[in-house]
Design a protein around this motif. Structure first.
Motif, PDB file in Angstrom:
ATOM      1  N   GLY A  23       0.803  -1.224   0.000  1.00  0.00           N
ATOM      2  CA  GLY A  23       0.000   0.000   0.000  1.00  0.00           C
ATOM      3  C   GLY A  23       0.832   1.269   0.000  1.00  0.00           C
ATOM      4  N   GLY A  24       2.163   1.122   0.090  1.00  0.00           N
ATOM      5  CA  GLY A  24       3.046   2.281   0.086  1.00  0.00           C
ATOM      6  C   GLY A  24       3.112   2.942  -1.279  1.00  0.00           C
ATOM      7  N   THR A  25       3.547   4.189  -1.309  1.00  0.00           N
ATOM      8  CA  THR A  25       3.544   4.949  -2.554  1.00  0.00           C
ATOM      9  C   THR A  25       4.911   5.552  -2.872  1.00  0.00           C
ATOM     10  OG1 THR A  25       2.884   7.010  -1.440  1.00  0.00           O
ATOM     11  CG2 THR A  25       1.115   5.577  -2.260  1.00  0.00           C
ATOM     12  N   VAL A  26       5.113   5.803  -4.160  1.00  0.00           N
ATOM     13  CA  VAL A  26       6.282   6.537  -4.648  1.00  0.00           C
ATOM     14  C   VAL A  26       5.773   7.740  -5.427  1.00  0.00           C
ATOM     15  CG1 VAL A  26       8.374   6.493  -6.045  1.00  0.00           C
ATOM     16  CG2 VAL A  26       7.614   4.415  -4.897  1.00  0.00           C
ATOM     17  N   THR A  27       6.291   8.917  -5.112  1.00  0.00           N
ATOM     18  CA  THR A  27       5.942  10.124  -5.858  1.00  0.00           C
ATOM     19  C   THR A  27       7.183  10.598  -6.607  1.00  0.00           C
ATOM     20  OG1 THR A  27       4.289  10.750  -4.214  1.00  0.00           O
ATOM     21  CG2 THR A  27       5.059  12.481  -5.702  1.00  0.00           C
ATOM     22  N   VAL A  28       7.029  10.785  -7.919  1.00  0.00           N
ATOM     23  CA  VAL A  28       8.139  11.209  -8.767  1.00  0.00           C
ATOM     24  C   VAL A  28       7.833  12.579  -9.351  1.00  0.00           C
ATOM     25  CG1 VAL A  28       9.589  10.658 -10.755  1.00  0.00           C
ATOM     26  CG2 VAL A  28       8.609   8.799  -9.379  1.00  0.00           C
ATOM     27  N   VAL A  29       8.732  13.520  -9.125  1.00  0.00           N
ATOM     28  CA  VAL A  29       8.640  14.855  -9.715  1.00  0.00           C
ATOM     29  C   VAL A  29       9.830  15.010 -10.645  1.00  0.00           C
ATOM     30  CG1 VAL A  29       8.535  17.342  -9.275  1.00  0.00           C
ATOM     31  CG2 VAL A  29       7.705  15.729  -7.536  1.00  0.00           C
ATOM     32  N   ASP A  30       9.585  15.399 -11.896  1.00  0.00           N
ATOM     33  CA  ASP A  30      10.728  15.574 -12.794  1.00  0.00           C
ATOM     34  C   ASP A  30      10.363  16.473 -13.976  1.00  0.00           C
ATOM     35  OD1 ASP A  30      13.370  15.234 -13.709  1.00  0.00           O
ATOM     36  OD2 ASP A  30      13.358  13.130 -13.120  1.00  0.00           O
ATOM     37  N   TYR A  31      11.405  16.805 -14.734  1.00  0.00           N
ATOM     38  CA  TYR A  31      11.263  17.696 -15.886  1.00  0.00           C
ATOM     39  C   TYR A  31      10.744  16.913 -17.081  1.00  0.00           C
ATOM     40  CZ  TYR A  31      14.342  20.471 -12.908  1.00  0.00           C
ATOM     41  OH  TYR A  31      14.884  21.153 -11.845  1.00  0.00           O
ATOM     42  N   ALA A  32       9.684  17.408 -17.697  1.00  0.00           N
ATOM     43  CA  ALA A  32       9.016  16.683 -18.768  1.00  0.00           C
ATOM     44  C   ALA A  32       9.751  16.811 -20.096  1.00  0.00           C
ATOM     45  CB  ALA A  32       7.585  17.196 -18.924  1.00  0.00           C
ATOM     46  N   ALA A  33       9.848  15.686 -20.807  1.00  0.00           N
ATOM     47  CA  ALA A  33      10.389  15.658 -22.164  1.00  0.00           C
ATOM     48  C   ALA A  33       9.215  15.618 -23.140  1.00  0.00           C
ATOM     49  CB  ALA A  33      11.279  14.436 -22.353  1.00  0.00           C
ATOM     50  N   ALA A  34       9.518  15.826 -24.401  1.00  0.00           N
ATOM     51  CA  ALA A  34       8.488  15.812 -25.431  1.00  0.00           C
ATOM     52  C   ALA A  34       7.857  14.429 -25.546  1.00  0.00           C
ATOM     53  CB  ALA A  34       9.092  16.225 -26.769  1.00  0.00           C
ATOM     54  N   LYS A  35       6.636  14.399 -26.014  1.00  0.00           N
ATOM     55  CA  LYS A  35       5.916  13.147 -26.206  1.00  0.00           C
ATOM     56  C   LYS A  35       6.709  12.228 -27.119  1.00  0.00           C
ATOM     57  CE  LYS A  35       2.021  10.800 -25.561  1.00  0.00           C
ATOM     58  NZ  LYS A  35       1.544  10.415 -24.205  1.00  0.00           N
ATOM     59  N   GLY A  36       6.902  11.003 -26.685  1.00  0.00           N
ATOM     60  CA  GLY A  36       7.624  10.035 -27.482  1.00  0.00           C
ATOM     61  C   GLY A  36       9.124  10.021 -27.251  1.00  0.00           C
ATOM     62  N   ALA A  37       9.637  10.931 -26.420  1.00  0.00           N
ATOM     63  CA  ALA A  37      11.083  11.012 -26.190  1.00  0.00           C
ATOM     64  C   ALA A  37      11.594   9.890 -25.302  1.00  0.00           C
ATOM     65  CB  ALA A  37      11.438  12.362 -25.569  1.00  0.00           C
ATOM     66  N   GLY A  38      10.714   9.298 -24.502  1.00  0.00           N
ATOM     67  CA  GLY A  38      11.139   8.255 -23.582  1.00  0.00           C
ATOM     68  C   GLY A  38      12.209   8.769 -22.634  1.00  0.00           C
ATOM     69  N   PHE A  39      13.302   8.011 -22.521  1.00  0.00           N
ATOM     70  CA  PHE A  39      14.430   8.448 -21.700  1.00  0.00           C
ATOM     71  C   PHE A  39      15.560   9.018 -22.559  1.00  0.00           C
ATOM     72  CE2 PHE A  39      12.538   5.017 -19.005  1.00  0.00           C
ATOM     73  CZ  PHE A  39      12.135   5.839 -17.965  1.00  0.00           C
ATOM     74  N   GLY A  40      15.286   9.191 -23.849  1.00  0.00           N
ATOM     75  CA  GLY A  40      16.304   9.653 -24.771  1.00  0.00           C
ATOM     76  C   GLY A  40      16.792  11.064 -24.535  1.00  0.00           C
ATOM     77  N   ALA A  41      15.966  11.888 -23.874  1.00  0.00           N
ATOM     78  CA  ALA A  41      16.359  13.270 -23.620  1.00  0.00           C
ATOM     79  C   ALA A  41      17.009  13.455 -22.257  1.00  0.00           C
ATOM     80  CB  ALA A  41      15.137  14.194 -23.727  1.00  0.00           C
ATOM     81  N   ALA A  42      17.151  12.384 -21.501  1.00  0.00           N
ATOM     82  CA  ALA A  42      17.748  12.493 -20.167  1.00  0.00           C
ATOM     83  C   ALA A  42      19.194  12.950 -20.265  1.00  0.00           C
ATOM     84  CB  ALA A  42      17.661  11.151 -19.442  1.00  0.00           C
ATOM     85  N   GLU A  43      19.921  12.378 -21.203  1.00  0.00           N
ATOM     86  CA  GLU A  43      21.343  12.680 -21.369  1.00  0.00           C
ATOM     87  C   GLU A  43      21.565  14.091 -21.886  1.00  0.00           C
ATOM     88  OE1 GLU A  43      24.863  11.306 -20.405  1.00  0.00           O
ATOM     89  OE2 GLU A  43      23.573   9.622 -20.980  1.00  0.00           O
ATOM     90  N   THR A  44      20.789  14.506 -22.884  1.00  0.00           N
ATOM     91  CA  THR A  44      21.031  15.772 -23.567  1.00  0.00           C
ATOM     92  C   THR A  44      20.304  16.963 -22.959  1.00  0.00           C
ATOM     93  OG1 THR A  44      19.246  15.219 -25.116  1.00  0.00           O
ATOM     94  CG2 THR A  44      21.493  14.630 -25.755  1.00  0.00           C
TER      95      THR A  44
END
Length: 252
Positions: free
Chosen positions: A157-178
């Motif tokens: 029943g525990g939760t994880v909350t993730v806050v982060d900077y949004a990438a463009a739709k379809g970018a996946g994790f590809g924009a994390a590096e750049t």
């Protein structure tokens, strides 16, 4: 009222208070469901413990905050000058924040880990999840295993909350590096693959004027950001739970 009091606590430094209007910690933590008396973990605290101080006051003296700071990689900081762990240790060493415990941990060890002394009620990851998907993090190929370890560290029943900077739709994790950005859908896919269920989201930090083309380091709090909550099902298999402390001590 407890959340409002935590955000308005007199011990918070002026540079944190100046960020509140943009970061909206009350909205973010309202979604998280974190409340007084809980045991929570914060993965890779950012900005010198911006949320660490608030969490400490929110859970109160009967609660606990485990601040998990990466030992190596980009989130560990450079060898010159203050390291992130030093900033969080400085908070832990103040008697006003006696419920904070810093865990300096190599996330990539043992093929990906999230090792804390006890199962927790909630986890917060604020603006640092994208870094785990960069080569400099030394965890990029083990992120899925780290998420699975987070799953095991939570009570049912525990939760994880993730806050982060949004990438463009379809970018996946590809924009994390750049660009220092990740796509919300990619984060959701990674967490649900580990056994979590999507349990809520907030548009409090959304910014439609951000076209996702600039590095988050440049746009900072003016970036379009997402806030997602994931839940460990109440019927999660017992095998996913951490072993008793006695069993862990026998293993070592």
């Amino acid at each position: 009222s407890d959340l409002d009091a935590a955000v308005k606590h007199r011990g918070r430094p002026a540079w944190d208070l100046d960020k509140d209007a943009a970061r909206k910690p009350t909205d973010v933590l309202a979604l998280s469901g974190i409340r007084t008396g809980m045991v929570v973990a914060q993965l890779a605290p950012s900005d010198k413990g911006y949320y660490t101080r608030i969490l400490s006051k929110l859970v109160g003296p009967k609660g606990k905050v485990y601040a998990v700071v990466p030992l190596t990689g980009a989130l560990a900081g450079g060898s010159n000058g203050p390291r992130p762990v030093d900033d969080i240790l400085a908070i832990q060493n103040i008697s006003d924040y006696a419920n904070v415990t810093v865990l300096w941990e190599q996330l990539g060890a043992f093929d990906g880990q999230f090792s804390i002394p006890e199962q927790v009620d909630a986890v917060l990851i604020d603006n640092s999840y994208h870094v785990l998907h960069t080569k400099a993090s030394e965890v990029s190929e083990k992120t899925a295993a780290v998420v699975k370890a987070i799953f095991g560290s939570l009570k049912a029943g525990g939760t994880v909350t993730v806050v982060d900077y949004a990438a463009a739709k379809g970018a996946g994790f590809g924009a994390a590096e750049t660009l220092g950005r990740v796509e919300a859908d990619a984060v959701s896919t990674e967490f649900t693959a580990a056994g979590f269920v999507a349990d809520g989201n907030s548009n409090a930090l959304a910014n439609m004027s951000d076209d996702h083309s600039k590095p988050s380091a440049e746009t900072a709090d003016k970036s379009d950001q997402f806030v997602l909550r994931f839940k460990k099902p109440m019927n999660a298999p017992k095998t996913d739970m951490r072993p008793p402390a006695s069993a862990r001590s026998e293993e070592h």
